[in-house]
Design an enzyme around this catalytic site. Structure first.
Site, short mmCIF file in Angstrom:
data_model
loop_
_atom_site.label_atom_id
_atom_site.label_comp_id
_atom_site.label_asym_id
_atom_site.label_seq_id
_atom_site.Cartn_x
_atom_site.Cartn_y
_atom_site.Cartn_z
N HIS A 89 0.46 -1.40 0.04
CA HIS A 89 0.46 0.13 0.13
C HIS A 89 0.88 1.10 -0.15
CE1 HIS A 89 -3.00 2.89 0.89
NE2 HIS A 89 -2.22 2.90 2.77
N ASP A 118 6.80 22.58 -26.22
CA ASP A 118 7.06 20.99 -25.44
C ASP A 118 7.74 21.49 -24.39
OD1 ASP A 118 5.50 18.45 -26.83
OD2 ASP A 118 6.71 18.80 -24.84
N TRP A 154 6.82 0.33 3.24
CA TRP A 154 7.43 0.51 2.33
C TRP A 154 9.32 0.63 2.67
CZ3 TRP A 154 8.98 5.48 0.98
CH2 TRP A 154 8.67 6.51 1.58
N SER A 181 12.96 7.16 -14.03
CA SER A 181 12.20 7.53 -14.43
C SER A 181 11.78 9.28 -13.86
CB SER A 181 10.39 6.77 -14.29
OG SER A 181 9.55 7.94 -14.87
N SER A 182 12.09 9.50 -12.78
CA SER A 182 11.73 10.03 -11.70
C SER A 182 12.87 11.31 -11.89
CB SER A 182 11.41 9.79 -10.54
OG SER A 182 10.58 9.59 -10.20
N HIS A 265 12.99 12.00 3.53
CA HIS A 265 12.78 12.54 3.99
C HIS A 265 12.18 13.53 2.58
CE1 HIS A 265 10.51 14.85 7.08
NE2 HIS A 265 11.59 16.18 5.77
N GLU A 267 11.94 12.62 -0.23
CA GLU A 267 11.05 11.94 -0.63
C GLU A 267 9.66 12.94 -0.08
OE1 GLU A 267 10.86 10.53 -3.54
OE2 GLU A 267 8.31 10.06 -2.72
N TYR A 269 8.64 15.98 0.45
CA TYR A 269 8.84 17.36 0.01
C TYR A 269 8.46 17.41 -1.21
CZ TYR A 269 9.48 18.84 5.25
OH TYR A 269 8.87 18.57 6.47
N SER A 280 -1.34 27.18 -5.08
CA SER A 280 -1.13 28.38 -5.16
C SER A 280 -1.28 28.92 -6.32
CB SER A 280 0.47 28.78 -5.32
OG SER A 280 1.38 28.43 -3.37
N HIS A 314 15.18 12.60 12.07
CA HIS A 314 14.24 12.65 12.83
C HIS A 314 13.15 11.32 13.09
CE1 HIS A 314 12.00 15.50 9.89
NE2 HIS A 314 10.95 14.14 9.36
N HIS A 315 13.19 10.27 12.30
CA HIS A 315 12.09 9.63 11.56
C HIS A 315 13.01 7.78 12.08
CE1 HIS A 315 10.07 10.63 7.92
NE2 HIS A 315 11.22 11.42 7.67
N THR A 340 6.91 26.95 6.19
CA THR A 340 5.68 26.37 5.87
C THR A 340 4.48 26.72 6.43
OG1 THR A 340 6.66 24.38 6.13
CG2 THR A 340 4.31 24.42 6.40
N LYS A 343 3.65 29.68 4.52
CA LYS A 343 2.97 29.78 3.13
C LYS A 343 1.46 29.44 3.47
CE LYS A 343 5.13 26.60 -0.20
NZ LYS A 343 5.47 27.77 -0.86
N ARG A 462 2.28 0.68 15.51
CA ARG A 462 1.32 0.53 14.07
C ARG A 462 2.39 -0.94 13.12
NH1 ARG A 462 6.38 4.18 10.37
NH2 ARG A 462 4.35 3.28 8.78
#
Lengths: 537, 410
Positions: A89, A118, A154, A181-182, A265, A267, A269, A280, A314-315, A340, A343, A462
Site C-alpha cells: 500500500h 513542449d 514501505w 523515470s523520476s 525525507h 521524498e 517534500y 497557490s 527525525h525518523h 511552512t 506559506k 503500527r
C-alpha cells in the site's frame, strides 16, 4: 488555424482521420499514438491516468488492511500477508500514485505556463512515462511470486529485508526503474524551465507552480540516486555476500536507515511541494486576488527544500543516537515549521479581503489548507524528540503522514484536476458531482484518520494485524471511514470520465479569476501550443 | 508464569482508570472504599476509548505527558487563531455577499513578523524538550541493569547487574491462539490483556533506576513501555540503552515497536513493579529456577512429561508458523506432519531447530533459530512433534532428551 481537439482525441481515439496542423506527417492513432507520443499534453494525460489507476490499486490494499483491523482478532489475512498489504500500500501510493500524479501535472502545465511549445526533451519524456507500467507490473506482480510481496514496510529496513523472498528483488528492480523515470523527468523539467521560458518571463514572474516543480526536480535528482544506493546495497547483501547491513560481517543495520531517510525525507517534500504550487494557483483564482507575498512563497519553498536535507534522522530518534545528534535533528526539524507556516499565512492573506466563490477546486484548496495544517501540527509534535519516543512506530505517525499525504498531496491534486480539467478537455465538469466528491472525501477522511491520533497516543503500534481490546472502538470507526473514503473516490472517477466525454463547453478563461498563460489558450488547447512564444510583460 | 507476590496483589487497589495504585500501607477504610468503587469503575474503564498518552508511571513519562499537553495547547491556540481568520474570510469576503476584492499582494513587514514570531515560539518549545531529552539519555548510575534481547518473536531478559544479577528469562506472548485466529468466524473470547500478556514477566523494584540494554538476535525490534515513556530500538549486533524508574507498583504492558516480521504484533512486554521486599523474594525464587533449568537439562525425562511440556512449547512458539494442526501454510511454512525431518533422525531436527534454516519455499525467507529456548523446551517440543497428529508411531526416534540438545549446541 484549425487543430484536432485534444479532448476529442482523448475520448474518441481513432475516429478522426485528418491531418494535424502544419501539414506534418500523419500522427498515429489509437494505441500507437499513446505509445509513441512525444507531446507533453498526451504524456501528462498518460501520467495522470497511470497515477489514478495505481491510486485505486493502492486503495484496495488499504481496504484489505482496514477490513482486517475492523475488529480484534485475525479474521481475513495471515499476518505475513497483512505485512505485504501494508508494505505494498505504501510503495504503490508513494511511487505509483502520488509521484507520477504530480509529474502528470508538470507535463501538462509547465510548458504552457512558461510559454513553451513542449518539454525540452520530448522523446525522453515519452520514455520517462513508459518506464512506469513495466515497473508497476514488477511491483504488483510481486504478490504472485513464492513468498509474496515485500513485507518489510514501505521503508524496507534491513536486516528484515534480508529475510524476504523474491518479491523483495522485484520491488527493488521496480524502484530502480521508477527512480530512473523520476530522474529523467526532473532533468526534463529543469531544462524546460530554465531554457524555454517565453521572452519577458523572468524567474520571478513564473507561476508558483512552476517554481515548486523547479525546486522539486532538483530534490528528485539529488535523492533518487541515494535510494538507488540503499536498495542496491540491500540487493547485494541479499545475494552477493556483502554485509553493509549485517553486524556479523562488519556492517550496521542503522546504515540502511540513514541512507534510506536521507532519500526519504526530501521524498516527502517532493510529494508536497508541487501540491503547494497547485494551491497557490487555485486560491488566487477563486479569491480573485493576486497571490500574497509571491517572493516569500518562492523563498519559503526553497527553504523547505534546503532544510529537508538536514532533518532525516527525525525518523530515527529511537535508534540510539547520542543526545547531541537527536537535539540537532530536533532543532532542524522544528525549523521547517517556519517556512511552512509562512506559506499557510500567505494563502490565507490571499483569501483575506478577496471575493471568494467556492467551486470544487476552491473547496479542495481550502480543505487542503485546513487539514494539511493539522498534519503539520502533528509533525511538529512528533519533532519534539521526547514525545516522539512515545509516538514513534505508533498509529500517531500513521495519522500524521496520512493527514499530510492524503489531505495534503492528494487533495491538492484533486483541486488541480477540477481546476484544469475544463482547460484540458474543453468541457466543464459536473459541479454537483465535484461537490459530493469533496464533502464525502473530507468527512470520511477525517473519520478514518483522526481517531488514529488517539490510537497512537494510547499505545497502539503500527504495522500490526491485531490489537488489544482497548483499541477496538477507534479501529472500527477508522475502518468504516476508510470504506467510505474509498467508495467516494468512485465519484471522482465518474466525474472525470463524464467530463472527458462531454459537458458544457468551457471558455478559454474558464474561471473568472484565473491568471496565467494557459488561460490565454483555447479550451482545449491545440495539440501543439505556443509554437510561437508569447510576449510576456 | 506469575511471580509470587505474596499478599500484595490481593490488596491491590485500582483507580477509576483501572490503574493499580499502591497498596498495603494505605489499605485502610478510604483505600477499601476506593477499591470497591475502583473495581466497579475498572469494568467500565475497559470499555473506555482512550484519547491521550497512558497514565505516566515514571517521572520521565510524566515529563513527556506534560510536554505533549503543552504542545497541544500551543497548537490549539495557533489553530484557532489561524483558522478563525480563515473562516472569517470565507464568511465575509465572499463574492456572494458582494465583497469586492482588494488588490494588495505583499508586505515585507508582515512577512518578517510571521517568520520571527513562529521562530520564537519554536525556541520556547525546544527548551523544555531539550531538558527532557537530556534526562532520557542519562543512563548513568543505575541500580539494576537488564539486557533485553529481541528475538523473532519474543523477548529474552538477562539481569546483568544489581540485585537479581544472574536471572535469565524468556518472555513470550501467552495469549492462546484460539483467541486470536478467527478465520472460520469463531474464536475463544478475548481476555482483558489480549495480546499484552506473557508467560514470564520481568520484575523490578519500585523507585529504583533500571537500565535496559537492548539488542537483538535477528532483525531490528524495539522495546517500548508507554507507561514509563521508554522506547529503544533493539538492533542486531549492537547494544543500546535506556532507563526508567517506576514510581508506583503495578503491572505495565508494552509492545514491540519495530516491524520485525509476521509476529511483530505478538511479542508484548510486561513489567511487574513491586516493593523492595517482594523483589528480593522474587529474585530468590528466580535464581533457584535458573539453576533448576540448568539441572533440567541433565536429568532424564519421561515421555509423558516431555509431551506435556512439548505441547505447551509447541503451542506458544511453533504453532504461529507451523500451525496447531502441524499442517503449516502452503508455500509459506512447511508442514511438520509427515515431514522427513520430523520423522527422521532426531539429531537432524535438533540441529535445525537450533540453527534455523533458509526458506524451503522461498530462497530468502527462513525459520529463525530457536537456540534461545532451554534444552528442555526444545527437547519437549521436538518430542511433541514426533508424536502428534499422524506422526505418532512413525518417527524413528520418538523421544529426545534435553541432554541431546545440549550436546548438539555449538
Amino acid at each position: 488555424m484549425s487543430s484536432t481537439s485534444h479532448a476529442e482525441d482523448l475520448a474518441h481515439g481513432h475516429e478522426h482521420d485528418h491531418d494535424h496542423d502544419h501539414g506534418h506527417a500523419h500522427h498515429p492513432r489509437g494505441f500507437m499514438r499513446w505509445l509513441t507520443t512525444t507531446n507533453h499534453k498526451d504524456i501528462g494525460t498518460l501520467y495522470l491516468s497511470f497515477s489514478f489507476t495505481m491510486f485505486l490499486v493502492g486503495g484496495i490494499l488499504a481496504l484489505g488492511i482496514r477490513a482486517e483491523l475492523f475488529k480484534p482478532g485475525l479474521q481475513l489475512w495471515h499476518p505475513e500477508f497483512f505485512n505485504q498489504l501494508t508494505s505494498m500500500h505504501g510503495l504503490i501510493m508513494v511511487f505509483g500514485a502520488i509521484m507520477p500524479g504530480f509529474v502528470g501535472f508538470a507535463n501538462w502545465l509547465v510548458p504552457m505556463q512558461v510559454g513553451a511549445p513542449d518539454m525540452a526533451f520530448a522523446r525522453l519524456n515519452n520514455w520517462s512515462f513508459w518506464l512506469l507500467p513495466p515497473a508497476a507490473i514488477l511491483l504488483v506482480g510481486s504478490f504472485f511470486v513464492p513468498g509474496g510481496a515485500v513485507a518489510a514496510g514501505w521503508t524496507i529496513y534491513a536486516p528484515l529485508t534480508l529475510q524476504m523472498g523474491p518479491g523483495m528483488d522485484l520491488a527493488i528492480f521496480a524502484l530502480h526503474i521508477l527512480g530512473a523515470s523520476s530522474i529523467m523527468g526532473s532533468i526534463n523539467i529543469i531544462v524546460t524551465i530554465l531554457n524555454m521560458r517565453a521572452p519577458g518571463m523572468t524567474l520571478m514572474k513564473m507561476p508558483l507552480f512552476v517554481w515548486t516543480w523547479l525546486i522539486t526536480a532538483y530534490l528528485l535528482i539529488a535523492v533518487m540516486p541515494v535510494l538507488a544506493g540503499a536498495i542496491t546495497m540491500t540487493l547485494t547483501d541479499r545475494h552477493f555476500g556483502t554485509s553493509f547491513f549485517n553486524a556479523a560481517g562488519g556492517g550496521d543495520p542503522v546504515l540502511f536507515q540513514h541512507v534510506f531517510w536521507f532519500f526519504g525525507h526530501p521524498e516527502v517534500y517532493i510529494m508536497i511541494l508541487p501540491g503547494f504550487g497547485i494551491i497557490s494557483a487555485v486560491i488566487p483564482a477563486f479569491a480573485r486576488k493576486p497571490l500574497f507575498g509571491y517572493s516569500s512563497m518562492v523563498y519559503a519553498t526553497a527553504s523547505i527544500a534546503i532544510l529537508s536535507f538536514i532533518v532525516w534522522a527525525h525518523h530515527m530518534f529511537t535508534v540510539g543516537m547520542p543526545a547531541a545528534g537527536i537535539l540537532f535533528f530536533m532543532y532542524a526539524t522544528v525549523l521547517i515549521a517556519v517556512p511552512t507556516g509562512v506559506k499557510v499565512f500567505n494563502w490565507i492573506a490571499t483569501m483575506w479581503r478577496g471575493s471568494m466563490t467556492f467551486e470544487t477546486p476552491m473547496l479542495f484548496a481550502v480543505g487542503f489548507i485546513f487539514v494539511f495544517t493539522m498534519g503539520g501540527f502533528t509533525g511538529l509534535i512528533l519533532a519534539i524528540a521526547p514525545i516522539d519516543f512515545q509516538a514513534q512506530d505508533t498509529y500517531y505517525v500513521v495519522a500524521h503522514f496520512h493527514y499530510v499525504l492524503v489531505a495534503g498531496s492528494l487533495f491538492s491534486m484533486f483541486a488541480g484536476v477540477y481546476y484544469w480539467l475544463p482547460k484540458w478537455t474543453g468541457h466543464m465538469y459536473n459541479e454537483t458531482l465535484g461537490k459530493w466528491h469533496f464533502w464525502l472525501s473530507m468527512i470520511f477522511f477525517n473519520v478514518t484518520f483522526f481517531p488514529m491520533h488517539f490510537l497512537g497516543l494510547a499505545g497502539m503500534p503500527r504495522r500490526v494485524p491485531d490489537y488489544n481490546l482497548q483499541f477496538a472502538d477507534w479501529n472500527m470507526v477508522a475502518s468504516i471511514g476508510a470504506f467510505g473514503f474509498g467508495l467516494s473516490q468512485l465519484i471522482f472517477l465518474a466525474c472525470v470520465l463524464k467530463c472527458i466525454k462531454g459537458g458544457p463547453k468551457a471558455t478559454a478563461q474558464v474561471w473568472e479569476g484565473a491568471q496565467g498563460l494557459e488561460w490565454t489558450l483555447p479550451s482545449p488547447p491545440p495539440y501543439h501550443s505556443f509554437e510561437v512564444p508569447p510576449q510576456v510583460k | 508464569m506469575r511471580s509470587p507476590l505474596g499478599n500484595a496483589q490481593r490488596f491491590a487497589v485500582r483507580d477509576g482508570a483501572g490503574r493499580v495504585r499502591s497498596t498495603r500501607r494505605r489499605g485502610r477504610l478510604p483505600g477499601t472504599l476506593l477499591g470497591a468503587g475502583g473495581l466497579a469503575a475498572a469494568a467500565t474503564a475497559l470499555a473506555q476509548s482512550r484519547y491521550n498518552l497512558q497514565p505516566p508511571a515514571s517521572a520521565v513519562a510524566q515529563e513527556i505527558y506534560d510536554l505533549h499537553t503543552t504542545m497541544l495547547w500551543i497548537c490549539t491556540v495557533i489553530f484557532v487563531a489561524v483558522f478563525g481568520t480563515m473562516f472569517y474570510a470565507i464568511w465575509k469576503h465572499r463574492k456572494s455577499v458582494g465583497h469586492v476584492p482588494a488588490q494588495f499582494h505583499e508586505s515585507t513587514t508582515v512577512e518578517i513578523a510571521w517568520t520571527l514570531v513562529p521562530l520564537v515560539i519554536l525556541i520556547g518549545m525546544a527548551i523544555p524538550a531539550t531538558r527532557v531529552l537530556l534526562q532520557i539519555k542519562d543512563t548513568s548510575n543505575p541500580d539494576i541493569t537488564i539486557k533485553a534481547t529481541g528475538y523473532q518473536w519474543k523477548w529474552g531478559y538477562d539481569y546483568l547487574s544489581g540485585e537479581g544479577q544472574g536471572i535469565s528469562l524468556l518472555s513470550a506472548m501467552s495469549t492462546p491462539r484460539d483467541q486470536i485466529d478467527r478465520y472460520d468466524g469463531t474464536g475463544a473470547p478475548q481476555g482483558e490483556h489480549y495480546l499484552l500478556e506473557v508467560d514470564n514477566a520481568i520484575t523490578v523494584p519500585v523507585g529504583k533506576k533500571v537500565r535496559i540494554l537492548t539488542t537483538a538476535e535477528d532483525v531490528i525490534h524495539s522495546w517500548w513501555l508507554p507507561a514509563f515513556g521508554v522506547k529503544q530500538d533493539a538492533i542486531p549486533g549492537f547494544v543500546r540503552d535506556t532507563w526508567f524508574r517506576a514510581d508506583r507498583e503495578g503491572v505495565f504492558r508494552g509492545q514491540c515497536a519495530e516491524l520485525c516480521g509476521k509476529e511483530h504484533g505478538f511479542m508484548p512486554i510486561v513489567v511487574n513493579v513491586v516493593s523492595a521486599q517482594q523483589y528480593t523474594a522474587w529474585v530468590g525464587e528466580q535464581l533457584k529456577k535458573t539453576s533448576s533449568t540448568a539441572a533440567e537439562a541433565d536429568k532424564v525425562w519421561s515421555k509423558p512429561d516431555l509431551l506435556a511440556r512439548g505441547e505447551k512449547v509447541y503451542g506458544s512458539v511453533c504453532a504461529a508458523c507451523h500451525q496447531p494442526t502441524g499442517q503449516g501454510i502452503p508455500n509459506a511454512f512447511p508442514p511438520l506432519e509427515g515431514s522427513k525431518v520430523v520423522l527422521g533422525p532426531s539429531a537432524e531436527q535438533v540441529k535445525l531447530v537450533l540453527a534455523g534454516r533458509k526458506g524451503v519455499f522461498t530462497p530468502n525467507s527462513q525459520m529463525p533459530s530457536q537456540a534461545m529456548l532451554s534444552d528442555a523446551d526444545i527437547a519437549a517440543a521436538i518430542t511433541y512433534t514426533r508424536n502428534a497428529w499422524s506422526n505418532k508411531d512413525k518417527a524413528a526416534a520418538d523421544m529426545v532428551q534435553p541432554a541431546e540438545v545440549k550436546a548438539l549446541r555449538q
